[in-house]
Scaffold this motif. Structure first.
Motif, PDB file in Angstrom:
ATOM      1  N   HIS A   1      60.847  88.890  21.085  1.00 32.80           N
ATOM      2  CA  HIS A   1      60.903  89.747  19.889  1.00 32.80           C
ATOM      3  C   HIS A   1      62.108  90.683  19.891  1.00 32.80           C
ATOM      4  CE1 HIS A   1      57.174  88.119  18.472  1.00 32.80           C
ATOM      5  NE2 HIS A   1      56.596  88.386  19.624  1.00 32.80           N
ATOM      6  N   LEU A   2      63.124  90.323  20.652  1.00 34.05           N
ATOM      7  CA  LEU A   2      64.362  91.096  20.616  1.00 34.05           C
ATOM      8  C   LEU A   2      65.085  90.879  19.284  1.00 34.05           C
ATOM      9  CD1 LEU A   2      65.833  90.448  24.189  1.00 34.05           C
ATOM     10  CD2 LEU A   2      64.698  92.516  23.357  1.00 34.05           C
ATOM     11  N   PRO A   3      65.879  91.877  18.851  1.00 36.46           N
ATOM     12  CA  PRO A   3      66.684  91.687  17.633  1.00 36.46           C
ATOM     13  C   PRO A   3      67.784  90.665  17.869  1.00 36.46           C
ATOM     14  CG  PRO A   3      67.301  93.715  18.737  1.00 36.46           C
ATOM     15  CD  PRO A   3      66.086  93.205  19.467  1.00 36.46           C
ATOM     16  N   THR A   4      68.239  90.063  16.794  1.00 36.75           N
ATOM     17  CA  THR A   4      69.299  89.052  16.861  1.00 36.75           C
ATOM     18  C   THR A   4      70.399  89.386  15.856  1.00 36.75           C
ATOM     19  OG1 THR A   4      68.527  87.570  15.099  1.00 36.75           O
ATOM     20  CG2 THR A   4      67.460  87.357  17.262  1.00 36.75           C
TER      21      THR A   4
ATOM     22  N   TRP B   1      65.600  89.246  11.481  1.00 43.23           N
ATOM     23  CA  TRP B   1      64.841  88.245  12.241  1.00 43.23           C
ATOM     24  C   TRP B   1      64.971  88.506  13.730  1.00 43.23           C
ATOM     25  CZ3 TRP B   1      66.550  83.017   9.583  1.00 43.23           C
ATOM     26  CH2 TRP B   1      65.941  82.948   8.313  1.00 43.23           C
ATOM     27  N   ASP B   2      63.839  88.405  14.427  1.00 46.56           N
ATOM     28  CA  ASP B   2      63.879  88.527  15.879  1.00 46.56           C
ATOM     29  C   ASP B   2      64.077  87.138  16.500  1.00 46.56           C
ATOM     30  OD1 ASP B   2      61.382  87.245  15.920  1.00 46.56           O
ATOM     31  OD2 ASP B   2      60.249  89.066  16.407  1.00 46.56           O
TER      32      ASP B   2
ATOM     33  N   GLY C   1      57.185  84.689  12.834  1.00 44.63           N
ATOM     34  CA  GLY C   1      57.338  85.431  14.075  1.00 44.63           C
ATOM     35  C   GLY C   1      56.274  85.103  15.095  1.00 44.63           C
TER      36      GLY C   1
ATOM     37  N   ALA D   1      71.373  87.452  21.580  1.00 43.05           N
ATOM     38  CA  ALA D   1      70.186  88.309  21.605  1.00 43.05           C
ATOM     39  C   ALA D   1      69.574  88.407  22.993  1.00 43.05           C
ATOM     40  CB  ALA D   1      69.145  87.776  20.623  1.00 43.05           C
TER      41      ALA D   1
ATOM     42  N   ARG E   1      73.730  93.458  15.932  1.00 44.01           N
ATOM     43  CA  ARG E   1      73.552  92.665  14.726  1.00 44.01           C
ATOM     44  C   ARG E   1      74.915  92.495  14.065  1.00 44.01           C
ATOM     45  NH1 ARG E   1      68.242  92.184  13.088  1.00 44.01           N
ATOM     46  NH2 ARG E   1      66.749  93.596  14.066  1.00 44.01           N
TER      47      ARG E   1
END
Length: 218
Positions: A35-38, A43-44, A78, A141, A216
Motif C-alpha cells: 500500500h505504498l504510494p506510487t 494509486w498505491d 486495492g 515505489a 509521485r
C-alpha cells in the motif's frame, strides 16, 4: 521507414522483455509494501498491480484469449484475492498466448485502446509499454532497480510516438496524445535531450526520471 516496419523485427522480444520486467518487479515486492504510494497519482502499489494485470488481460481478450479483466482496470479496488504475483503471472501468460496466435503476416490486430485496430507491431509494443511503464512505477515505489534499459525504452518510445488517426476519425497525432487527453498519462515532463532513451520515455509519459521511492510524478 514507417514505424510499424521498424518495430516488426523487435515486437516479440520487446513484449517478452516487458512481461519479464513486470513479473520480476512484482515478485520483488515485500509484504509491507503493498500500500505504498506510487508515481501513478492516487494509486498505491496494489492498485497499480491490478491495473497492469487488467490491461494485459484486456489485450488478450481482444486477441481472442480469455475473458478479460474481472473488474475495471481504471478503478482498481486495492484488494487482491490471493497472490499479486500469481495475478500478474496469469495475466501475462494469457497475453503471451494471445500474441503467439498472431502471425508475422497479420497486418493489424484489434486492441482495447480507443484507437481500435492498429498495425500489429505497434499494438504489440503498446501492450509492452503498458506492462513496462507500470513495472517502473512499482519499482520506484518499492525501492527496486529500474526494469527499463535503453533497448526496451527505445522500442516503447517509437510505438508511443507513432502517428495515427485519433479515435473517432480525428486528425493524425502521436498515439499517446489522445490517451493523455483522456487522463491515462500526465503532461510531458520537461527535460533537456541527453540521449537517454529511458529518461526520454519516462518524461514523454509524464513521469520524472528522477523520482525516488515514495515520490509521485504523475
Amino acid at each position: 521507414m514507417h514505424t510499424d516496419i521498424a518495430l516488426t523485427a523487435v515486437w516479440r522480444e520487446t513484449l517478452a522483455a516487458a512481461h519479464r520486467a513486470l513479473a520480476d518487479v512484482v515478485a520483488g515486492i515485500r509484504d509491507d509494501q503493498w500500500h505504498l504510494p506510487t508515481p501513478c497519482s492516487e494509486w498505491d502499489v496494489t492498485q497499480v498491480i491490478q491495473h497492469a494485470a487488467g490491461d494485459q488481460l484486456a489485450y488478450a481478450k481482444f486477441l481472442g484469449v480469455g475473458n478479460g479483466p474481472a473488474d475495471n482496470p481504471f478503478a482498481p479496488s486495492g484488494t487482491i484475492d490471493g497472490s499479486p504475483a500469481a495475478l500478474v503471472r496469469d495475466a501475462i501468460d494469457q497475453t503471451a498466448v494471445a500474441w503467439a496466435t498472431v502471425t508475422d503476416e497479420t497486418p493489424t490486430v484489434p486492441t482495447p485502446l480507443p484507437h481500435g485496430a492498429l498495425p500489429t507491431s505497434v499494438a504489440a509494443v503498446l501492450c509492452a509499454l503498458d506492462a513496462a511503464v507500470h513495472a517502473w512505477d512499482l519499482a520506484v515505489a518499492t525501492g527496486q532497480a529500474s526494469p527499463l534499459d535503453e533497448k526496451l525504452a527505445g522500442a516503447l518510445l517509437t510505438a508511443a510516438r507513432t502517428v495515427n488517426p485519433a479515435p473517432g476519425g480525428g486528425p493524425e497525432t502521436a498515439i499517446v496524445e489522445p490517451l493523455r487527453q483522456w487522463g491515462a498519462y500526465a503532461p510531458v515532463v520537461d527535460g533537456a535531450p541527453d540521449g537517454d532513451a529511458v529518461a526520454e520515455l519516462l518524461r514523454y509519459l509524464g513521469r520524472d526520471p528522477g523520482t525516488v521511492r515514495g515520490g509521485r510524478s504523475s
